[in-house]
Design a protein around this motif. Structure first.
Motif, mmCIF file in Angstrom:
data_model
loop_
_atom_site.group_PDB
_atom_site.id
_atom_site.type_symbol
_atom_site.label_atom_id
_atom_site.label_comp_id
_atom_site.label_asym_id
_atom_site.label_seq_id
_atom_site.Cartn_x
_atom_site.Cartn_y
_atom_site.Cartn_z
ATOM 1 N N GLY A 229 -2.942 17.210 5.776
ATOM 2 C CA GLY A 229 -3.723 16.979 4.556
ATOM 3 C C GLY A 229 -4.128 15.532 4.395
ATOM 4 O O GLY A 229 -4.577 14.891 5.345
ATOM 5 N N GLU A 230 -3.919 15.009 3.170
ATOM 6 C CA GLU A 230 -4.404 13.672 2.828
ATOM 7 C C GLU A 230 -3.281 12.663 2.752
ATOM 8 O O GLU A 230 -2.165 12.990 2.318
ATOM 9 C CB GLU A 230 -5.102 13.716 1.467
ATOM 10 N N ALA A 231 -3.596 11.425 3.159
ATOM 11 C CA ALA A 231 -2.634 10.320 3.048
ATOM 12 C C ALA A 231 -3.402 9.058 2.685
ATOM 13 O O ALA A 231 -4.641 9.008 2.821
ATOM 14 C CB ALA A 231 -1.880 10.127 4.357
ATOM 15 N N LEU A 232 -2.680 8.071 2.215
ATOM 16 C CA LEU A 232 -3.326 6.837 1.758
ATOM 17 C C LEU A 232 -2.418 5.658 2.083
ATOM 18 O O LEU A 232 -1.224 5.684 1.759
ATOM 19 C CB LEU A 232 -3.526 6.941 0.231
ATOM 20 N N PHE A 233 -2.996 4.650 2.758
ATOM 21 C CA PHE A 233 -2.229 3.415 2.966
ATOM 22 C C PHE A 233 -2.326 2.580 1.699
ATOM 23 O O PHE A 233 -3.431 2.272 1.239
ATOM 24 C CB PHE A 233 -2.799 2.619 4.151
ATOM 25 N N THR A 234 -1.171 2.269 1.106
ATOM 26 C CA THR A 234 -1.165 1.390 -0.059
ATOM 27 C C THR A 234 -0.526 0.079 0.381
ATOM 28 O O THR A 234 -0.494 -0.214 1.578
ATOM 29 C CB THR A 234 -0.394 2.030 -1.223
ATOM 30 N N ASP A 235 0.009 -0.676 -0.526
ATOM 31 C CA ASP A 235 0.581 -1.977 -0.193
ATOM 32 C C ASP A 235 1.826 -1.795 0.702
ATOM 33 O O ASP A 235 2.924 -1.583 0.209
ATOM 34 C CB ASP A 235 0.942 -2.712 -1.487
ATOM 35 N N LYS A 236 1.629 -1.853 2.006
ATOM 36 C CA LYS A 236 2.696 -1.720 3.006
ATOM 37 C C LYS A 236 3.469 -0.407 2.884
ATOM 38 O O LYS A 236 4.679 -0.339 3.138
ATOM 39 C CB LYS A 236 3.654 -2.919 2.928
#
Ligand code: FAD
Length: 410
Positions: A229-236
């Motif tokens: 599905g979906e993933a998101l790189f956030t602050d580290k």
């Protein structure tokens, strides 16, 4: 008439109080906050994903991560259909969205709390807010509940103080201490459904990059998990639905370093299909830079990171890419290893895994096997599930069973 005290006014406590109030029992709910259901207000981004169409029988148990079998009787007692009927009876119509997720038609989490509050008020449950329970003792057949507002006595206690996540909502884990004082074993509490902290110099450069249709795989010696599905790189960190689901398994690892985490950018293709596709692309674009070709197949911001791992210069011409270089690109596209850590972030974890050991609770009644008259419901117990409405359903179902049993209903 039985005197019953419910400690904690979240969904588990409200449901417990509702069912405990049958048989003309005298039910008192103690909540340390200034209002009931403080955490409920922020659930589902303020819309409260209160249950899921899959919260029925085995389908529900398949979505529970810790101790699903323990919840068999609870979900049989009160499932998705019961939840829909309960909320509609109490003035809150529900709707089903993608993935079977159920929300109030109004999209207001406050309507869920209102319905639960309406239900307990109709049953004559007394509620005392701003009342912090500090200790509970049993003296003969009577429980003595000590609070900042004085001592309360009762015949039965239902502990629904939640876990340790989002402590600003009141779930600070002191319920574990009360359970311990009756001899209960507490499985160490850990954050779950939380972003996965990532290591590596490249991670900062990916902040804000969102991915669709990717697969996240955790590969260990004994077990293997994968989410698509979906993933998101956030602050580290890696966040987004598939990362949160994976965090529920990472939280249980004995040794994180023995379990590798991989991102697959092309889960629909086998390794050899991807190799063939790369070969075709390279043959058609012999004079391009390798990075230009890869940007047609991967999120552009990820290309330099992937090429760096493969030790290939981004501006290398495609015609000079060797077979082994091309194979290493294909391998990295399907098995990009993410170096990770186990999150310790209770402040932002959606749920807590760990809690009162299920072995010491009767799963048919939610009564303590060590202390008759003491019951548990909700997140204080060592049960937790994936996102999608399953965790509130756990609170409702175990609350129903604990309330009924404490209230003397079969
Ligand atoms: P809680 O809701 O934590 O309630 C425990 C209550 O006990 C609190 O009100 C606390 O103040 C009180 N208490 C604690 N100690 C004491 C004491 N000593 N004396 C008196 N009172 C005390 N789940 C879903 O299924 N769907 C969602 O959409 C969803 N979204 C979420 C979003 C966020 C941001 C978070 C943090 C969680 C979300 N969850 C969701 C998880 C869900 O909210 C919890 O699993 C659920 O609230 C647990 O219910 P509970 O009644 O067991 O505990």
């Amino acid at each position: 008439m039985t005197r019953i005290i419910v400690v904690g006014g979240g969904p588990a406590g409200l449901m417990s109080a509702f069912f405990a109030a049958n048989n003309n029992n005298d039910v008192l709910l103690l909540e340390k906050n200034e209002k009931l259901g403080k955490k409920l207000y922020i659930t589902g981004k303020g819309r409260c994903n209160v249950t899921n169409e899959k919260c029925v029988g085995q389908d529900f148990l398949n979505n529970v991560v810790s101790n699903p079998k323990f919840l068999y009787s609870a979900i049989s007692a009160f499932d998705y259909n019961d939840a829909v009927a309960f909320f509609e009876d109490n003035g809150c119509k529900l709707k089903v969205e993608r993935g079977g997720r159920v929300f109030p038609v109004s999209d207001k989490a406050s309507d869920i709390t209102k319905a639960l509050t309406h239900a307990i008020m109709q049953k004559g449950v007394r509620v005392q807010l701003d009342t912090n329970v500090v200790s509970i003792e049993k003296n003969g057949e009577t429980f003595e509940v000590q609070t900042n507002k004085g001592l309360f006595v009762c015949d039965k206690v239902i502990l629904t103080t939640g876990g340790k996540s989002y402590p600003t909502t009141g779930s600070t884990g002191e319920g574990y201490e009360f359970a311990k004082s009756f001899g209960h074993n507490i499985i160490p509490a850990k954050p779950s459904l939380v972003a996965i902290p990532l290591k590596g110099a490249y991670v900062a450069s990916l902040e804000g990059l969102s991915l669709k249709n990717v697969e996240l795989r955790l590969v260990g010696k004994k077990k293997r998990y994968s989410f698509f599905g979906e993933a998101l790189f956030t602050d580290k960190e890696l966040s987004g639905p598939i990362a949160l689901s994976m965090s529920a398994h990472i939280a249980h690892l004995d040794n994180a370093s023995e379990n590798k985490l991989f991102l697959d950018f092309k889960p629909y293709m086998t390794q050899s299909e991807l190799e063939e596709r790369l070969l075709n692309e390279f043959e058609q674009n012999k004079n391009s830079d390798v990075q230009t070709v890869l940007k047609t197949m991967l999120p552009a911001r990820f290309v330099p990171v992937l090429l760096d791992v493969c030790e290939i210069a981004p501006n290398q011409k495609v015609h000079s890419v060797t077979k082994s270089q091309r194979l290493s690109i294909a391998v990295a596209m399907k098995n990009f290893e993410l170096k990770y850590e186990v999150s310790k972030d209770f402040e932002r974890a959606v749920v807590t895994t760990g809690g009162v050991d299920t072995k010491e609770i009767n799963s048919k009644t939610m009564e303590s096997k060590l202390c008759p008259g003491l019951f548990f419901a909700g997140e204080i117990i060592d049960v937790d599930a994936y996102t999608g409405g399953f965790n509130i359903q756990i609170a409702l179902s175990t609350g129903c069973l604990a309330g009924r049993s404490a209230g003397g209903e079969a």
